[in-house]
Every structure is written in C-alpha cells, then in structure tokens.
Design a protein around this motif. Structure first.
Motif, PDB file in Angstrom:
ATOM      1  N   SER A 148       0.802  -1.220   0.000  1.00  0.00           N
ATOM      2  CA  SER A 148       0.000   0.000   0.000  1.00  0.00           C
ATOM      3  C   SER A 148       0.837   1.273   0.000  1.00  0.00           C
ATOM      4  O   SER A 148       0.341   2.339  -0.343  1.00  0.00           O
ATOM      5  N   GLY A 149       2.086   1.161   0.448  1.00  0.00           N
ATOM      6  CA  GLY A 149       2.934   2.341   0.568  1.00  0.00           C
ATOM      7  C   GLY A 149       2.696   3.130   1.847  1.00  0.00           C
ATOM      8  O   GLY A 149       3.380   4.111   2.110  1.00  0.00           O
ATOM      9  N   GLU A 150       1.716   2.695   2.654  1.00  0.00           N
ATOM     10  CA  GLU A 150       1.441   3.373   3.918  1.00  0.00           C
ATOM     11  C   GLU A 150       2.547   3.056   4.919  1.00  0.00           C
ATOM     12  O   GLU A 150       3.064   1.938   4.948  1.00  0.00           O
ATOM     13  N   ALA A 151       2.877   4.050   5.741  1.00  0.00           N
ATOM     14  CA  ALA A 151       3.941   3.888   6.722  1.00  0.00           C
ATOM     15  C   ALA A 151       3.395   4.087   8.130  1.00  0.00           C
ATOM     16  O   ALA A 151       2.399   4.792   8.326  1.00  0.00           O
ATOM     17  N   TYR A 152       4.067   3.452   9.088  1.00  0.00           N
ATOM     18  CA  TYR A 152       3.657   3.582  10.487  1.00  0.00           C
ATOM     19  C   TYR A 152       4.894   3.553  11.359  1.00  0.00           C
ATOM     20  O   TYR A 152       5.805   2.757  11.136  1.00  0.00           O
ATOM     21  N   GLU A 153       4.928   4.424  12.338  1.00  0.00           N
ATOM     22  CA  GLU A 153       6.037   4.500  13.297  1.00  0.00           C
ATOM     23  C   GLU A 153       5.801   3.460  14.389  1.00  0.00           C
ATOM     24  O   GLU A 153       4.752   3.448  15.022  1.00  0.00           O
ATOM     25  N   LEU A 154       6.792   2.588  14.601  1.00  0.00           N
ATOM     26  CA  LEU A 154       6.692   1.552  15.613  1.00  0.00           C
ATOM     27  C   LEU A 154       7.686   1.792  16.744  1.00  0.00           C
ATOM     28  O   LEU A 154       8.785   2.299  16.508  1.00  0.00           O
ATOM     29  N   THR A 155       7.293   1.402  17.937  1.00  0.00           N
ATOM     30  CA  THR A 155       8.212   1.449  19.077  1.00  0.00           C
ATOM     31  C   THR A 155       9.235   0.327  18.906  1.00  0.00           C
ATOM     32  O   THR A 155       9.096  -0.540  18.034  1.00  0.00           O
ATOM     33  N   ALA A 156      10.235   0.309  19.772  1.00  0.00           N
ATOM     34  CA  ALA A 156      11.261  -0.731  19.705  1.00  0.00           C
ATOM     35  C   ALA A 156      10.651  -2.127  19.847  1.00  0.00           C
ATOM     36  O   ALA A 156      10.979  -3.036  19.082  1.00  0.00           O
ATOM     37  N   LEU A 157       9.760  -2.312  20.811  1.00  0.00           N
ATOM     38  CA  LEU A 157       9.139  -3.620  21.012  1.00  0.00           C
ATOM     39  C   LEU A 157       8.239  -3.990  19.836  1.00  0.00           C
ATOM     40  O   LEU A 157       8.272  -5.125  19.354  1.00  0.00           O
ATOM     41  N   GLU A 158       7.448  -3.041  19.356  1.00  0.00           N
ATOM     42  CA  GLU A 158       6.578  -3.309  18.208  1.00  0.00           C
ATOM     43  C   GLU A 158       7.404  -3.713  16.982  1.00  0.00           C
ATOM     44  O   GLU A 158       7.058  -4.656  16.284  1.00  0.00           O
ATOM     45  N   LEU A 159       8.512  -3.012  16.762  1.00  0.00           N
ATOM     46  CA  LEU A 159       9.370  -3.327  15.624  1.00  0.00           C
ATOM     47  C   LEU A 159       9.985  -4.716  15.778  1.00  0.00           C
ATOM     48  O   LEU A 159      10.074  -5.470  14.807  1.00  0.00           O
ATOM     49  N   SER A 160      10.374  -5.063  16.979  1.00  0.00           N
ATOM     50  CA  SER A 160      10.940  -6.391  17.246  1.00  0.00           C
ATOM     51  C   SER A 160       9.938  -7.481  16.901  1.00  0.00           C
ATOM     52  O   SER A 160      10.280  -8.473  16.233  1.00  0.00           O
ATOM     53  N   ILE A 161       8.712  -7.321  17.341  1.00  0.00           N
ATOM     54  CA  ILE A 161       7.687  -8.327  17.084  1.00  0.00           C
ATOM     55  C   ILE A 161       7.265  -8.300  15.614  1.00  0.00           C
ATOM     56  O   ILE A 161       7.041  -9.353  15.011  1.00  0.00           O
ATOM     57  N   TYR A 162       7.198  -7.130  15.018  1.00  0.00           N
ATOM     58  CA  TYR A 162       6.894  -7.026  13.588  1.00  0.00           C
ATOM     59  C   TYR A 162       7.946  -7.795  12.767  1.00  0.00           C
ATOM     60  O   TYR A 162       7.602  -8.563  11.867  1.00  0.00           O
ATOM     61  N   ASP A 163       9.225  -7.595  13.090  1.00  0.00           N
ATOM     62  CA  ASP A 163      10.288  -8.289  12.363  1.00  0.00           C
ATOM     63  C   ASP A 163      10.191  -9.804  12.551  1.00  0.00           C
ATOM     64  O   ASP A 163      10.451 -10.565  11.621  1.00  0.00           O
ATOM     65  N   PHE A 164       9.814 -10.248  13.751  1.00  0.00           N
ATOM     66  CA  PHE A 164       9.601 -11.683  13.974  1.00  0.00           C
ATOM     67  C   PHE A 164       8.486 -12.191  13.060  1.00  0.00           C
ATOM     68  O   PHE A 164       8.615 -13.241  12.424  1.00  0.00           O
ATOM     69  N   ILE A 165       7.380 -11.452  12.997  1.00  0.00           N
ATOM     70  CA  ILE A 165       6.249 -11.846  12.156  1.00  0.00           C
ATOM     71  C   ILE A 165       6.687 -11.975  10.697  1.00  0.00           C
ATOM     72  O   ILE A 165       6.391 -12.971  10.029  1.00  0.00           O
ATOM     73  N   MET A 166       7.405 -10.980  10.219  1.00  0.00           N
ATOM     74  CA  MET A 166       7.817 -10.993   8.818  1.00  0.00           C
ATOM     75  C   MET A 166       8.822 -12.110   8.549  1.00  0.00           C
ATOM     76  O   MET A 166       8.753 -12.775   7.511  1.00  0.00           O
ATOM     77  N   GLY A 167       9.746 -12.338   9.470  1.00  0.00           N
ATOM     78  CA  GLY A 167      10.716 -13.422   9.307  1.00  0.00           C
ATOM     79  C   GLY A 167      10.047 -14.787   9.333  1.00  0.00           C
ATOM     80  O   GLY A 167      10.373 -15.670   8.530  1.00  0.00           O
ATOM     81  N   ALA A 168       9.099 -14.964  10.240  1.00  0.00           N
ATOM     82  CA  ALA A 168       8.371 -16.229  10.325  1.00  0.00           C
ATOM     83  C   ALA A 168       7.597 -16.465   9.030  1.00  0.00           C
ATOM     84  O   ALA A 168       7.584 -17.583   8.493  1.00  0.00           O
ATOM     85  N   GLN A 169       6.987 -15.419   8.526  1.00  0.00           N
ATOM     86  CA  GLN A 169       6.220 -15.530   7.281  1.00  0.00           C
ATOM     87  C   GLN A 169       7.118 -16.009   6.132  1.00  0.00           C
ATOM     88  O   GLN A 169       6.716 -16.845   5.323  1.00  0.00           O
ATOM     89  N   MET A 170       8.345 -15.491   6.079  1.00  0.00           N
ATOM     90  CA  MET A 170       9.272 -15.908   5.018  1.00  0.00           C
ATOM     91  C   MET A 170       9.634 -17.381   5.158  1.00  0.00           C
ATOM     92  O   MET A 170       9.698 -18.097   4.157  1.00  0.00           O
ATOM     93  N   THR A 171       9.850 -17.847   6.394  1.00  0.00           N
ATOM     94  CA  THR A 171      10.185 -19.265   6.566  1.00  0.00           C
ATOM     95  C   THR A 171       9.006 -20.152   6.192  1.00  0.00           C
ATOM     96  O   THR A 171       9.194 -21.220   5.625  1.00  0.00           O
ATOM     97  N   PHE A 172       7.789 -19.700   6.492  1.00  0.00           N
ATOM     98  CA  PHE A 172       6.604 -20.473   6.114  1.00  0.00           C
ATOM     99  C   PHE A 172       6.496 -20.575   4.592  1.00  0.00           C
ATOM    100  O   PHE A 172       6.138 -21.616   4.057  1.00  0.00           O
ATOM    101  N   GLU A 173       6.785 -19.472   3.916  1.00  0.00           N
ATOM    102  CA  GLU A 173       6.716 -19.462   2.455  1.00  0.00           C
ATOM    103  C   GLU A 173       7.753 -20.393   1.829  1.00  0.00           C
ATOM    104  O   GLU A 173       7.562 -20.877   0.718  1.00  0.00           O
ATOM    105  N   MET A 174       8.850 -20.660   2.564  1.00  0.00           N
ATOM    106  CA  MET A 174       9.880 -21.580   2.075  1.00  0.00           C
ATOM    107  C   MET A 174       9.544 -23.026   2.424  1.00  0.00           C
ATOM    108  O   MET A 174      10.314 -23.937   2.132  1.00  0.00           O
ATOM    109  N   GLY A 175       8.391 -23.232   3.057  1.00  0.00           N
ATOM    110  CA  GLY A 175       7.950 -24.582   3.357  1.00  0.00           C
ATOM    111  C   GLY A 175       8.327 -25.095   4.731  1.00  0.00           C
ATOM    112  O   GLY A 175       8.056 -26.245   5.059  1.00  0.00           O
ATOM    113  N   MET A 176       8.969 -24.291   5.544  1.00  0.00           N
ATOM    114  CA  MET A 176       9.346 -24.717   6.892  1.00  0.00           C
ATOM    115  C   MET A 176       8.174 -24.451   7.837  1.00  0.00           C
ATOM    116  O   MET A 176       7.724 -23.323   7.956  1.00  0.00           O
TER     117      MET A 176
END
Length: 83
Positions: free
Chosen positions: A26-54
């Motif tokens: 969408s191109g929309e941006a949002y400012e995240l706190t340190a904890l929110e960014l940490s959990i967001y990065d976990f979500i995105m990393g997990a999603q990538m591993t799922f897409e690779m079949g793990m």
C-alpha cells in the motif's frame, strides 16, 4: 501512551529503538516502538520461513501469538502493516 512489556512467549531480540515501517503493497507507513518493531520483524521473518515450506509448530504458535499481540496492542499499526 502506556509502556508495553515484552510478552513472556517472545524470545527474540528486543531492539533499543523503534523505526518507521512501510507496507510494501500500500505504501502506507507507520512508526513503531522498539518492542513493536521487534515483534513485527519476527512476524515478517516467520512468514518468510513459512513461504519456504518450513513449518515448525512452535514458530507457528508464536506467529499466531505475535499477530494477536499486535492487534491487541496497536490495532492501527496492525491494520496498516499486517492486515
């Protein structure tokens, strides 16, 4: 704004600083706190591993918890970045 505590189930790295994250679709941006960014990065990393079949059951469980945590603690960021 209340300070969020790191969830007990989250064993990833908690960053010391937040940052702005942009939804690549969408191109929309949002400012995240340190904890929110940490959990967001976990979500995105997990999603990538799922897409690779793990499919680690613990990671799937933590992924679901992370999504619920985000929707509970910052629904606006969740809607912009993850929905």
């Amino acid at each position: 704004m209340k300070e969020l505590k790191t969830p007990k189930w989250f064993n990833g790295t908690v960053y010391t600083e937040g940052d702005t994250v942009t939804n690549p679709f969408s191109g929309e941006a949002y400012e995240l706190t340190a904890l929110e960014l940490s959990i967001y990065d976990f979500i995105m990393g997990a999603q990538m591993t799922f897409e690779m079949g793990m499919r680690d059951p613990k990671m799937l469980n933590d992924f679901d918890k992370a999504l619920r945590w985000f929707s509970k603690n910052n629904i606006k960021a969740y809607m912009v970045l993850l929905d």
